[in-house]
Design a protein around this motif. Structure first.
Motif, short mmCIF file in Angstrom:
data_model
loop_
_atom_site.label_atom_id
_atom_site.label_comp_id
_atom_site.label_asym_id
_atom_site.label_seq_id
_atom_site.Cartn_x
_atom_site.Cartn_y
_atom_site.Cartn_z
N SER A 140 -21.59 81.88 45.48
CA SER A 140 -22.31 82.39 43.80
C SER A 140 -21.08 81.98 42.88
CB SER A 140 -22.22 84.01 44.16
OG SER A 140 -23.22 84.30 45.07
N LYS A 141 -21.58 81.84 41.64
CA LYS A 141 -20.85 81.55 40.65
C LYS A 141 -19.99 82.73 40.29
CE LYS A 141 -22.21 77.11 38.81
NZ LYS A 141 -22.36 76.16 37.54
N THR A 142 -18.77 82.75 39.93
CA THR A 142 -18.09 83.77 39.29
C THR A 142 -18.36 83.80 37.76
OG1 THR A 142 -16.18 82.63 38.87
CG2 THR A 142 -16.00 83.56 41.12
N LEU A 143 -18.12 85.13 37.47
CA LEU A 143 -17.97 85.07 35.96
C LEU A 143 -17.34 84.05 35.02
CD1 LEU A 143 -17.99 88.99 34.89
CD2 LEU A 143 -19.91 87.40 34.78
N GLY A 144 -15.96 83.86 35.73
CA GLY A 144 -15.30 82.84 35.15
C GLY A 144 -16.07 81.35 35.14
N ASP A 145 -16.57 81.01 36.17
CA ASP A 145 -17.34 79.67 36.23
C ASP A 145 -18.56 79.78 35.16
OD1 ASP A 145 -16.04 79.12 38.74
OD2 ASP A 145 -17.64 79.97 39.94
N LEU A 146 -19.05 80.88 35.02
CA LEU A 146 -20.01 81.11 34.23
C LEU A 146 -19.98 80.91 32.57
CD1 LEU A 146 -22.33 83.64 36.09
CD2 LEU A 146 -22.88 81.27 35.75
N ARG A 147 -18.55 81.47 32.45
CA ARG A 147 -17.87 81.25 31.05
C ARG A 147 -17.69 79.85 30.86
NH1 ARG A 147 -13.17 85.68 31.36
NH2 ARG A 147 -12.26 84.52 29.44
N ALA A 148 -16.98 79.21 31.90
CA ALA A 148 -16.44 77.88 31.78
C ALA A 148 -17.98 76.87 31.48
CB ALA A 148 -15.84 77.37 32.97
N ASP A 149 -18.99 77.37 32.08
CA ASP A 149 -20.31 76.54 32.06
C ASP A 149 -20.61 76.81 30.36
OD1 ASP A 149 -20.16 75.78 34.58
OD2 ASP A 149 -21.75 77.22 35.14
N GLY A 150 -20.13 77.64 29.75
CA GLY A 150 -20.63 77.91 28.37
C GLY A 150 -21.52 78.98 28.13
N MET A 151 -21.70 79.99 29.30
CA MET A 151 -22.56 81.10 29.04
C MET A 151 -21.98 82.14 28.18
SD MET A 151 -24.41 82.09 32.65
CE MET A 151 -26.16 82.23 32.46
N THR A 152 -22.80 82.83 27.32
CA THR A 152 -22.23 83.84 26.51
C THR A 152 -22.63 85.12 27.24
OG1 THR A 152 -24.46 84.36 25.65
CG2 THR A 152 -23.11 82.53 24.39
N VAL A 153 -21.81 86.24 26.38
CA VAL A 153 -22.32 87.54 27.19
C VAL A 153 -23.76 87.75 27.19
CG1 VAL A 153 -21.64 89.91 26.96
CG2 VAL A 153 -19.91 88.22 26.49
N GLU A 154 -24.35 87.46 25.94
CA GLU A 154 -25.98 87.70 26.05
C GLU A 154 -26.61 87.01 27.18
OE1 GLU A 154 -23.74 86.90 23.29
OE2 GLU A 154 -23.96 89.32 22.89
N ASP A 155 -26.21 85.81 27.47
CA ASP A 155 -26.73 85.12 28.43
C ASP A 155 -26.43 85.84 29.95
OD1 ASP A 155 -27.32 82.97 26.85
OD2 ASP A 155 -25.43 81.87 27.30
N ILE A 156 -25.38 86.41 30.13
CA ILE A 156 -24.97 87.05 31.33
C ILE A 156 -25.88 88.55 31.25
CG2 ILE A 156 -23.24 88.69 32.58
CD1 ILE A 156 -22.66 85.54 32.63
N ARG A 157 -26.02 89.12 30.42
CA ARG A 157 -26.87 90.32 30.33
C ARG A 157 -28.18 89.87 30.40
NH1 ARG A 157 -25.80 95.27 27.68
NH2 ARG A 157 -23.56 95.68 26.99
N ALA A 158 -28.69 88.87 29.98
CA ALA A 158 -30.08 88.51 30.31
C ALA A 158 -30.44 88.20 31.69
CB ALA A 158 -30.46 87.29 29.39
N MET A 159 -29.28 87.37 32.38
CA MET A 159 -29.17 87.00 33.55
C MET A 159 -29.51 87.97 34.65
SD MET A 159 -25.96 84.92 35.44
CE MET A 159 -26.22 84.44 37.11
N VAL A 160 -28.72 89.15 34.34
CA VAL A 160 -28.79 90.32 35.11
C VAL A 160 -29.77 91.28 34.84
CG1 VAL A 160 -26.43 89.92 35.97
CG2 VAL A 160 -26.67 91.38 34.06
N GLY A 161 -30.44 91.07 33.66
CA GLY A 161 -31.64 91.85 33.41
C GLY A 161 -31.41 93.06 32.69
N ILE A 162 -30.48 93.10 31.84
CA ILE A 162 -30.03 94.03 30.78
C ILE A 162 -30.42 93.61 29.38
CG2 ILE A 162 -28.23 95.46 29.91
CD1 ILE A 162 -26.55 95.31 32.25
N ASP A 163 -31.30 94.25 28.73
CA ASP A 163 -31.58 94.05 27.19
C ASP A 163 -30.42 93.75 26.50
OD1 ASP A 163 -34.10 94.22 28.26
OD2 ASP A 163 -34.03 96.50 27.52
#
Ligand code: GLU
Length: 292
Positions: A269-292
């Motif tokens: 599984s990708k780590t948060l660090g990987d996802l950040r490096a991929d250019g994801m924002t905090v909003e993207d992470i919230r949406a990914m895990v299903g938090i509004d």
């Protein structure tokens, strides 16, 4: 956030610095953080680093960096469990006085080979092999230098706790267990059995450290994943035996990967660090895990 809030409520996020955080941790941290904001509660970060063989300073730093990136702030100083071993030892001494601790000389293989070794959510439930060894046998094994862990005699401990309080052991669930359990629930300790309280290397195990820290830090609401739901009756039992205040529990759903497994590095599984490096924002992470 200041330690003074009008609500008197407090929650925490308590990662173990054994690896990098992944989206499942982000969901847990954000759930606790959002709850604290919504309830005017203190938010506490605690580093659960009792397992010195796995805890690493660089993982701790990467976890703090990821949590700050997610927008969380927390009270200082941050508590590290490794700095409080003497406190946990006092808890162990109290349990020993109550007569609910016994030495266990079993190896992993002994436990795996036992004729009855039922499985619980956390692997094998200890079959109780060493529970009723005579004092003589215990002394001989100790004299022979056979290493031993210390376990709680859970059934006996629950009996004592229920007699002390005059009530059946229960806990308060404000979230949901894996099968939708909620409200005031009977504490069924059979899924965890005689868990280890101190390991063979003398280190106090997670279960005792976590309940003592939650009490010490004034945690009123323990927010964590449903993977620990099975351990909560055991934690509640330790709280009664040690005369600690009762927190409420909010167990939350787990974030699963595409295959329906919990996200973990060993499954790629990708780590948060990987996802950040991929250019994801905090909003993207919230949406990914299903938090509004
Ligand atoms: N340190 C534990 C973990 O990382 C969490 C303990 C808890 O929230 O009670 O799984």
């Amino acid at each position: 956030m200041s330690a003074e809030t009008t609500s008197g409520l407090a929650t925490r996020f308590a990662p173990s610095p054994n690896g990098h955080l992944h989206p499942g941790h982000a969901f847990s941290a954000l759930t606790a953080w959002d709850w604290a904001q919504a309830n005017n509660a203190r938010f506490i970060l605690r580093i659960e680093d009792t397992d010195r063989t796995r805890a690493r300073a660089e993982f701790e730093q990467s976890q703090l960096d990821d949590l700050a990136w997610l927008g969380l702030t927390w009270e200082q100083p941050v508590r590290r469990q490794s700095e409080h071993m003497a406190d946990y030892q006092r808890g162990l001494d109290r349990l020993t006085e109550l007569g609910v601790i016994y030495p266990c000389f079993c190896t992993r293989k002994d436990i795996a080979d036992a004729p009855i070794a039922p499985h619980g959510p956390d692997g094998m439930i200890y079959p109780g092999t060493c529970r009723h060894l005579s004092l003589d046998v215990r002394d001989t094994k100790k004299a022979e230098g056979i290493p031993f862990a210390l376990r709680l005699d859970t059934a006996r401990a629950q009996d004592i706790a229920e007699r002390l309080t005059g009530n059946r052991l229960t806990f308060m669930e404000h979230g949901t267990g894996p099968n939708g359990e909620t409200g005031r629930l009977p504490a069924d300790t059979s899924a965890i059995g005689d868990a280890v309280i101190a390991r063979k290397d003398g280190v106090i195990a997670y279960h005792l450290a976590v309940v003592m820290d939650d009490a010490d830090q004034g945690i009123t609401h323990v927010i964590r994943g449903q993977d620990l739901f099975f351990a909560t009756p055991f934690h509640r039992l330790l709280q009664v035996l040690l005369d600690l205040p009762e927190p409420a529990y909010i167990h939350h759903r787990l974030i699963l990967d595409e295959t329906g497994e919990r996200m973990a590095k060993r499954r790629g599984s990708k780590t948060l660090g990987d996802l950040r490096a991929d250019g994801m924002t905090v909003e993207d992470i919230r949406a990914m895990v299903g938090i509004d």
